[in-house]
Design a protein around this motif. Structure first.
Motif, PDB file in Angstrom:
ATOM      1  N   THR A  36       0.833  -1.213   0.000  1.00 15.91           N
ATOM      2  CA  THR A  36       0.000   0.000   0.000  1.00 15.91           C
ATOM      3  C   THR A  36       0.862   1.254   0.000  1.00 15.91           C
ATOM      4  O   THR A  36       0.555   2.236  -0.693  1.00 15.91           O
ATOM      5  CB  THR A  36      -0.930   0.009   1.220  1.00 15.91           C
ATOM      6  OG1 THR A  36      -1.713  -1.194   1.238  1.00 15.91           O
ATOM      7  CG2 THR A  36      -1.874   1.201   1.180  1.00 15.91           C
ATOM      8  N   ALA A  37       1.945   1.229   0.769  1.00 15.63           N
ATOM      9  CA  ALA A  37       2.845   2.390   0.810  1.00 15.63           C
ATOM     10  C   ALA A  37       3.466   2.642  -0.557  1.00 15.63           C
ATOM     11  O   ALA A  37       3.563   3.797  -1.001  1.00 15.63           O
ATOM     12  CB  ALA A  37       3.938   2.159   1.854  1.00 15.63           C
ATOM     13  N   LEU A  38       3.879   1.573  -1.227  1.00 20.54           N
ATOM     14  CA  LEU A  38       4.456   1.720  -2.568  1.00 20.54           C
ATOM     15  C   LEU A  38       3.424   2.291  -3.536  1.00 20.54           C
ATOM     16  O   LEU A  38       3.752   3.104  -4.407  1.00 20.54           O
ATOM     17  CB  LEU A  38       4.979   0.375  -3.070  1.00 20.54           C
ATOM     18  CG  LEU A  38       6.200  -0.183  -2.323  1.00 20.54           C
ATOM     19  CD1 LEU A  38       6.539  -1.581  -2.813  1.00 20.54           C
ATOM     20  CD2 LEU A  38       7.401   0.734  -2.486  1.00 20.54           C
ATOM     21  N   ALA A  39       2.158   1.851  -3.380  1.00 21.74           N
ATOM     22  CA  ALA A  39       1.094   2.389  -4.234  1.00 21.74           C
ATOM     23  C   ALA A  39       0.840   3.860  -3.930  1.00 21.74           C
ATOM     24  O   ALA A  39       0.555   4.658  -4.834  1.00 21.74           O
ATOM     25  CB  ALA A  39      -0.192   1.583  -4.036  1.00 21.74           C
ATOM     26  N   ALA A  97      -3.228  -0.969   7.020  1.00 19.92           N
ATOM     27  CA  ALA A  97      -3.526   0.436   6.716  1.00 19.92           C
ATOM     28  C   ALA A  97      -2.657   1.378   7.538  1.00 19.92           C
ATOM     29  O   ALA A  97      -2.153   2.379   7.031  1.00 19.92           O
ATOM     30  CB  ALA A  97      -5.006   0.716   6.984  1.00 19.92           C
ATOM     31  N   TYR A  98      -2.470   1.059   8.813  1.00 18.87           N
ATOM     32  CA  TYR A  98      -1.648   1.914   9.667  1.00 18.87           C
ATOM     33  C   TYR A  98      -0.164   1.790   9.330  1.00 18.87           C
ATOM     34  O   TYR A  98       0.572   2.776   9.328  1.00 18.87           O
ATOM     35  CB  TYR A  98      -1.893   1.583  11.140  1.00 18.87           C
ATOM     36  CG  TYR A  98      -3.204   2.137  11.648  1.00 18.87           C
ATOM     37  CD1 TYR A  98      -3.286   3.422  12.170  1.00 18.87           C
ATOM     38  CD2 TYR A  98      -4.371   1.379  11.571  1.00 18.87           C
ATOM     39  CE1 TYR A  98      -4.494   3.942  12.617  1.00 18.87           C
ATOM     40  CE2 TYR A  98      -5.584   1.894  12.010  1.00 18.87           C
ATOM     41  CZ  TYR A  98      -5.644   3.168  12.538  1.00 18.87           C
ATOM     42  OH  TYR A  98      -6.851   3.685  12.964  1.00 18.87           O
ATOM     43  N   LEU A  99       0.273   0.565   9.039  1.00 20.22           N
ATOM     44  CA  LEU A  99       1.678   0.371   8.685  1.00 20.22           C
ATOM     45  C   LEU A  99       2.023   1.057   7.372  1.00 20.22           C
ATOM     46  O   LEU A  99       3.154   1.510   7.181  1.00 20.22           O
ATOM     47  CB  LEU A  99       1.991  -1.126   8.589  1.00 20.22           C
ATOM     48  CG  LEU A  99       2.058  -1.898   9.908  1.00 20.22           C
ATOM     49  CD1 LEU A  99       2.282  -3.381   9.638  1.00 20.22           C
ATOM     50  CD2 LEU A  99       3.165  -1.351  10.797  1.00 20.22           C
ATOM     51  N   SER A 100       1.055   1.117   6.461  1.00 19.26           N
ATOM     52  CA  SER A 100       1.326   1.755   5.171  1.00 19.26           C
ATOM     53  C   SER A 100       1.734   3.211   5.348  1.00 19.26           C
ATOM     54  O   SER A 100       2.607   3.712   4.636  1.00 19.26           O
ATOM     55  CB  SER A 100       0.087   1.667   4.264  1.00 19.26           C
ATOM     56  OG  SER A 100      -0.953   2.504   4.733  1.00 19.26           O
ATOM     57  N   GLU A 101       1.120   3.887   6.312  1.00 24.79           N
ATOM     58  CA  GLU A 101       1.478   5.279   6.564  1.00 24.79           C
ATOM     59  C   GLU A 101       2.873   5.387   7.178  1.00 24.79           C
ATOM     60  O   GLU A 101       3.620   6.321   6.871  1.00 24.79           O
ATOM     61  CB  GLU A 101       0.441   5.927   7.485  1.00 24.79           C
ATOM     62  CG  GLU A 101      -0.915   6.130   6.826  1.00 24.79           C
ATOM     63  CD  GLU A 101      -0.822   7.033   5.603  1.00 24.79           C
ATOM     64  OE1 GLU A 101      -0.793   8.263   5.767  1.00 24.79           O
ATOM     65  OE2 GLU A 101      -0.751   6.506   4.474  1.00 24.79           O
ATOM     66  N   SER A 102       3.229   4.424   8.021  1.00 27.10           N
ATOM     67  CA  SER A 102       4.585   4.408   8.592  1.00 27.10           C
ATOM     68  C   SER A 102       5.619   4.194   7.496  1.00 27.10           C
ATOM     69  O   SER A 102       6.649   4.881   7.445  1.00 27.10           O
ATOM     70  CB  SER A 102       4.695   3.299   9.647  1.00 27.10           C
ATOM     71  OG  SER A 102       3.796   3.511  10.713  1.00 27.10           O
TER      72      SER A 102
END
Length: 216
Positions: A36-39, A97-102
């Motif tokens: 998700t972070a990469l996206a 979802a929370y890790l994606s922001e980290s």
């Protein structure tokens, strides 16, 4: 204390299920979070919009509602899952979802000059991301990922509402037989605290190790 000593083997067994739930959900959440972070940092508008909607939806709704949707809602469209599986899925999606922001913040914190240097020696965007950006981002994100895991450990208690026999549910069952809520809930709280404290020690060690690696 007599009641606690009698109940302790059952509570410790349930605590292992709590740890299992947290570890598996965290492992899946890490994969979801990184993708998700990469996206979210991608220039592809479709991936970016899908990832942004997912993060907004999950972070904007209670974990308990998400657990209910997976366990009670999916059977209405023909998907029936066990309580343990439903709990892991809901917790993994929420954690991701929370890790994606980290991860996104950690990725953006890496100096753009490193990406430019990677491109100058012929690396593609994916190669520079995989070999340079992501390894540094993971080290940067260790403290926030650790905090997320501690929060996840405590959130596993929510799956007791769908009868997963983790620590809180097992405590409730014993209380129903002994009528000693204060003693047993206090014992459960101490076990949660010991688990979180143990992980904090591990997290501190990982932070020091990664910092030592960076200093070298």
């Amino acid at each position: 204390m007599d009641i606690v000593l009698i109940a302790l083997p059952f509570l410790l067994k349930a605590a292992l299920i709590t740890i299992f739930l947290a570890v598996v959900s965290m492992a899946i959440g890490l994969v979801i979070g990184l993708i998700t972070a990469l996206a979210r940092v991608s220039k592809n508008k479709l991936f970016y919009n899908m990832a942004t909607f997912y993060v907004s939806l999950i972070r904007g709704t209670p974990v308990l509602v998400q657990i209910y949707l997976v366990y009670f809602g999916l059977p209405q469209i023909g998907i029936t899952l066990g309580a343990m599986t439903s709990g892991i899925i809901a917790l993994s999606i929420n954690t991701g979802a929370y890790l994606s922001e980290s991860f996104r913040a950690a990725i953006l914190s890496v100096d753009k000059g490193q990406t430019e240097a990677a491109h100058s020696i012929g690396m593609t965007n994916w190669q520079s991301m995989r070999r340079i950006i992501i390894p540094q981002s993971v080290r940067t994100a260790i403290p926030t990922v650790g905090n997320t895991y501690i929060g996840l450990l405590k959130e596993t208690s929510l799956v007791s509402v769908i009868t997963v026999t983790e620590l809180l549910y097992q405590t409730t069952l014993i209380i129903a037989k002994t009528f000693q809520p204060l003693t047993l809930y206090a014992a459960a709280a101490v076990i949660y605290w010991l688990i979180c404290t143990g992980f904090n020690v591990l997290l501190t060690w990982l932070e020091r190790r990664s910092s030592r690696h960076l200093n070298v």
